[in-house]
Design a protein around this motif. Sequence first.
Motif, PDB file in Angstrom:
ATOM      1  N   LEU A 118     -41.520  50.509  34.978  1.00 27.09           N
ATOM      2  CA  LEU A 118     -40.870  50.292  33.600  1.00 27.09           C
ATOM      3  C   LEU A 118     -42.317  50.745  32.645  1.00 27.09           C
ATOM      4  O   LEU A 118     -42.314  51.525  31.820  1.00 27.09           O
ATOM      5  CB  LEU A 118     -40.376  49.167  33.000  1.00 27.09           C
ATOM      6  CG  LEU A 118     -39.947  49.052  31.741  1.00 27.09           C
ATOM      7  CD1 LEU A 118     -38.981  50.261  31.564  1.00 27.09           C
ATOM      8  CD2 LEU A 118     -39.427  47.819  31.277  1.00 27.09           C
ATOM      9  N   SER A 119     -43.481  50.022  32.964  1.00 30.42           N
ATOM     10  CA  SER A 119     -44.394  50.421  32.227  1.00 30.42           C
ATOM     11  C   SER A 119     -44.979  51.789  32.273  1.00 30.42           C
ATOM     12  O   SER A 119     -45.412  52.489  31.117  1.00 30.42           O
ATOM     13  CB  SER A 119     -45.900  49.419  32.721  1.00 30.42           C
ATOM     14  OG  SER A 119     -45.465  48.117  32.361  1.00 30.42           O
ATOM     15  N   ARG A 120     -45.091  52.292  33.450  1.00 31.20           N
ATOM     16  CA  ARG A 120     -45.756  53.551  33.823  1.00 31.20           C
ATOM     17  C   ARG A 120     -44.402  54.618  33.281  1.00 31.20           C
ATOM     18  O   ARG A 120     -44.950  55.555  32.417  1.00 31.20           O
ATOM     19  CB  ARG A 120     -45.618  53.914  35.358  1.00 31.20           C
ATOM     20  CG  ARG A 120     -47.055  53.190  35.903  1.00 31.20           C
ATOM     21  CD  ARG A 120     -46.883  53.163  37.234  1.00 31.20           C
ATOM     22  NE  ARG A 120     -47.916  52.106  37.654  1.00 31.20           N
ATOM     23  CZ  ARG A 120     -48.828  52.203  38.741  1.00 31.20           C
ATOM     24  NH1 ARG A 120     -48.668  53.129  39.548  1.00 31.20           N
ATOM     25  NH2 ARG A 120     -49.812  51.215  38.731  1.00 31.20           N
ATOM     26  N   PHE A 121     -43.084  54.470  33.197  1.00 30.01           N
ATOM     27  CA  PHE A 121     -42.319  55.453  32.680  1.00 30.01           C
ATOM     28  C   PHE A 121     -42.548  55.234  31.214  1.00 30.01           C
ATOM     29  O   PHE A 121     -42.323  56.255  30.493  1.00 30.01           O
ATOM     30  CB  PHE A 121     -40.778  55.067  33.115  1.00 30.01           C
ATOM     31  CG  PHE A 121     -40.549  55.724  34.402  1.00 30.01           C
ATOM     32  CD1 PHE A 121     -41.265  55.586  35.745  1.00 30.01           C
ATOM     33  CD2 PHE A 121     -39.303  56.327  34.671  1.00 30.01           C
ATOM     34  CE1 PHE A 121     -40.932  56.108  36.823  1.00 30.01           C
ATOM     35  CE2 PHE A 121     -38.958  57.005  35.844  1.00 30.01           C
ATOM     36  CZ  PHE A 121     -39.784  56.757  37.171  1.00 30.01           C
ATOM     37  N   TYR A 122     -42.779  54.183  30.746  1.00 27.08           N
ATOM     38  CA  TYR A 122     -42.965  54.077  29.093  1.00 27.08           C
ATOM     39  C   TYR A 122     -43.863  54.883  28.708  1.00 27.08           C
ATOM     40  O   TYR A 122     -44.160  55.563  27.835  1.00 27.08           O
ATOM     41  CB  TYR A 122     -42.792  52.606  29.035  1.00 27.08           C
ATOM     42  CG  TYR A 122     -43.201  52.266  27.463  1.00 27.08           C
ATOM     43  CD1 TYR A 122     -42.206  52.299  26.402  1.00 27.08           C
ATOM     44  CD2 TYR A 122     -44.361  51.691  26.885  1.00 27.08           C
ATOM     45  CE1 TYR A 122     -42.164  52.138  25.222  1.00 27.08           C
ATOM     46  CE2 TYR A 122     -44.555  51.260  25.613  1.00 27.08           C
ATOM     47  CZ  TYR A 122     -43.432  51.678  24.810  1.00 27.08           C
ATOM     48  OH  TYR A 122     -43.654  51.301  23.447  1.00 27.08           O
ATOM     49  N   ALA A 123     -45.184  54.480  29.385  1.00 25.82           N
ATOM     50  CA  ALA A 123     -46.316  55.356  29.229  1.00 25.82           C
ATOM     51  C   ALA A 123     -46.153  56.869  29.200  1.00 25.82           C
ATOM     52  O   ALA A 123     -46.653  57.447  28.317  1.00 25.82           O
ATOM     53  CB  ALA A 123     -47.541  54.811  30.001  1.00 25.82           C
ATOM     54  N   LEU A 124     -45.475  57.301  30.295  1.00 26.50           N
ATOM     55  CA  LEU A 124     -45.308  58.678  30.473  1.00 26.50           C
ATOM     56  C   LEU A 124     -44.543  59.103  29.431  1.00 26.50           C
ATOM     57  O   LEU A 124     -44.757  60.362  28.804  1.00 26.50           O
ATOM     58  CB  LEU A 124     -44.754  59.005  31.826  1.00 26.50           C
ATOM     59  CG  LEU A 124     -45.573  58.917  32.971  1.00 26.50           C
ATOM     60  CD1 LEU A 124     -44.674  58.719  34.114  1.00 26.50           C
ATOM     61  CD2 LEU A 124     -46.238  60.282  33.221  1.00 26.50           C
ATOM     62  N   HIS A 125     -43.243  58.358  28.882  1.00 26.97           N
ATOM     63  CA  HIS A 125     -42.431  58.741  27.882  1.00 26.97           C
ATOM     64  C   HIS A 125     -42.736  59.023  26.577  1.00 26.97           C
ATOM     65  O   HIS A 125     -42.447  59.945  25.806  1.00 26.97           O
ATOM     66  CB  HIS A 125     -41.157  57.936  27.922  1.00 26.97           C
ATOM     67  CG  HIS A 125     -39.758  58.654  27.297  1.00 26.97           C
ATOM     68  ND1 HIS A 125     -39.196  59.572  28.066  1.00 26.97           N
ATOM     69  CD2 HIS A 125     -39.296  58.115  26.274  1.00 26.97           C
ATOM     70  CE1 HIS A 125     -38.280  59.931  27.173  1.00 26.97           C
ATOM     71  NE2 HIS A 125     -38.118  59.080  25.939  1.00 26.97           N
ATOM     72  N   VAL A 126     -43.453  57.842  26.149  1.00 25.87           N
ATOM     73  CA  VAL A 126     -43.962  58.113  24.635  1.00 25.87           C
ATOM     74  C   VAL A 126     -45.382  58.744  24.572  1.00 25.87           C
ATOM     75  O   VAL A 126     -45.930  58.783  23.421  1.00 25.87           O
ATOM     76  CB  VAL A 126     -43.862  56.479  24.129  1.00 25.87           C
ATOM     77  CG1 VAL A 126     -42.420  55.880  24.266  1.00 25.87           C
ATOM     78  CG2 VAL A 126     -44.810  55.712  24.685  1.00 25.87           C
ATOM     79  N   VAL A 127     -46.346  58.556  25.649  1.00 27.60           N
ATOM     80  CA  VAL A 127     -47.966  59.075  25.365  1.00 27.60           C
ATOM     81  C   VAL A 127     -48.208  60.193  25.991  1.00 27.60           C
ATOM     82  O   VAL A 127     -48.452  61.407  25.528  1.00 27.60           O
ATOM     83  CB  VAL A 127     -48.639  57.935  25.547  1.00 27.60           C
ATOM     84  CG1 VAL A 127     -50.105  58.407  25.305  1.00 27.60           C
ATOM     85  CG2 VAL A 127     -48.759  56.787  24.860  1.00 27.60           C
ATOM     86  N   ILE A 128     -48.088  60.215  27.327  1.00 24.66           N
ATOM     87  CA  ILE A 128     -48.515  61.377  28.356  1.00 24.66           C
ATOM     88  C   ILE A 128     -47.765  62.549  28.276  1.00 24.66           C
ATOM     89  O   ILE A 128     -48.278  63.591  27.700  1.00 24.66           O
ATOM     90  CB  ILE A 128     -48.616  60.886  29.808  1.00 24.66           C
ATOM     91  CG1 ILE A 128     -49.526  59.674  29.655  1.00 24.66           C
ATOM     92  CG2 ILE A 128     -49.215  61.971  30.578  1.00 24.66           C
ATOM     93  CD1 ILE A 128     -49.572  58.728  30.965  1.00 24.66           C
ATOM     94  N   LEU A 129     -46.552  62.366  28.321  1.00 22.80           N
ATOM     95  CA  LEU A 129     -45.508  63.675  28.381  1.00 22.80           C
ATOM     96  C   LEU A 129     -45.572  64.288  26.995  1.00 22.80           C
ATOM     97  O   LEU A 129     -45.771  65.639  26.699  1.00 22.80           O
ATOM     98  CB  LEU A 129     -44.069  63.287  28.637  1.00 22.80           C
ATOM     99  CG  LEU A 129     -44.121  63.061  30.170  1.00 22.80           C
ATOM    100  CD1 LEU A 129     -42.344  62.586  30.616  1.00 22.80           C
ATOM    101  CD2 LEU A 129     -44.217  64.089  30.968  1.00 22.80           C
ATOM    102  N   PRO A 130     -45.413  63.387  25.807  1.00 20.47           N
ATOM    103  CA  PRO A 130     -45.680  64.013  24.333  1.00 20.47           C
ATOM    104  C   PRO A 130     -47.042  64.804  24.297  1.00 20.47           C
ATOM    105  O   PRO A 130     -46.868  65.893  23.730  1.00 20.47           O
ATOM    106  CB  PRO A 130     -45.348  62.761  23.495  1.00 20.47           C
ATOM    107  CG  PRO A 130     -44.665  62.059  24.312  1.00 20.47           C
ATOM    108  CD  PRO A 130     -45.165  61.916  25.482  1.00 20.47           C
TER     109      PRO A 130
END
Lengths: 369, 205
Positions: free
Chosen positions: A197-209
């Motif tokens: 969840l932490s990784r998906f969250y980081a990907l979804h709100v920081v890395i991917l944007p």
Amino acid sequence: MNVPRTFGTIADFFAERFPISKLNFRSMVQKKEVPIHRLSWAYYLGGLALFFLGVQLVTGLMLLFYYEPTVSDAHASVEYISQHVEGGALVRNIHSWGSSCMIFCVLVHMITAFAMKAFEKPREITWISGVALLFLVFGFGFTGYLLPWNQIAVNATKVGLQSIEEVGNYLPGALAEIPTRIKETIQGEATVGQATLSRFYALHVVILPLGLLSILGLHLLSIQIHGMSQGVDRPTGRTERFFPMFILKDFSLWGVVFLGFFVVALCLPFEAFFAYPLFAPYDALGSTPDGIKPEWYFFFIYYPLELLPFWLVVGLTMVVKVVLFIAPWIFRGTSRKTLRAIAVGGALYMVVMTIFGQQIYEIFKGGHS
Amino acid sequence: MKIGVALRSCVVVSALFAVMQGEVSARSEFQVFSQANSGRGVDCAMCHAHPNGPEGLKPGQIGSLNAQELKLLGLARTAFEPGSSVENPILNDFGNRIVFELGKRTFLELRAQPELLGSLLSADSDLDHDGIPDATEFLQGTHPLSSQHGAPGALFLHNLGEQWFPIVMLAVATALGLYGLRHLLIWFSILTDQWSAESSSSEGD
């Protein structure tokens, strides 16, 4: 290999794609003309995708104020947003509908751009960055799906991650380990849990944007420099000014779409299309409800994976990905008529798999997937 | 291994855990009927406080009740006639509403004909205020206590009727916004054209 000559060729390639003489307001906006022909409507699809991206960024930021990325609180925080935050249900619903609309627009935009041969020299970078954006929005969809931490989210993510690991069975020697490592890296622990969840969250709100905004910048710059492609084999010769005429029409369309989209988001909860047990908080020890599936925009690959040998579907997917990235060189000499036929075939496949995938599955396998 | 097999193994493992915990959900006749009638997945959360049903130790299940709640449970179990205001802690508002409207005796008799439940419940009761009566939600397999859940068409029409004012206001705001933006862009376009003309004439001089 003649290194200086290779560098020279690369430098020439980029100089031709980003000519300094065209990097000004006059050339990129004032003098830009948009061709008018029977496929002109397709020029507005990229703008619509951009509009929905804006909607997603704004609503996503709003949701960040309340969302808790922990397995104990994620579902409760989403419920809190929907039930207790003023306008929270609307914002969440806009975000849910917006993700589907954005991916739909990006997909149709790519198909029409392919049909119009919009990847033709000197627009190769526009095309490649566009394909990269398509995969990034799929990444947004996949990572965002897990965040509410409900039954469908966690179980569908488990199945998706399992598929990555399966690829290893078809790779030789040391390569066979790579998909497992990728899965473990994404998952972060033995099963889908807090680390995931932490990784998906980081990907979804920081890395991917961040990735999306940088590639989008390149994509838009390239479009403004080279303008819209001619679109058809026999241009009509008619054009309109990009600024202000095309922009005005673009904004007017955004206004109409915003209104329709807002009405749908206000009146039709996205969750109404699914069985409610799928949105119950994820319970590792409870029973898994029926109907666990990925989002509709993954059906084109989900149902073939259910029906055909895994290696065949994964192999074909890889081939399609490579073909998409190097389309400007593969289809350099292909006429737009042929490209249109390929695009129509591709679109038809996507539509059939998305709408009738379940029925096709039941015909060949019987029962529910 | 294919996705279906992976999913099935998830289900088997989850079911195994559930059995170990003694939480096998009771798929009541009503649940089975609602699911078959609607084609939608339904679980115990339609009438019970916990989606896995009444048996177990989790919140809303019998094993988690305190003395006060056990007393309420005892009272609720004797509510055989309609009109008894009960607050059974293992049921949700819809479950309690069924017992209130029909009484426990009729409800238990309906287990042989679960399809009659929809017609016996009051058509006026709409606990989640989503415009779809609870009885219809039971037949359609949607949640009677969630205003976000219902048959999409009916939900859309009901919400459209409820929200007409903000929609009209938004339409007016969008139209005015576009009108203003149009004039702003045209003005800016004329201005930039003038600047270009001036700069090219000064270059000519």
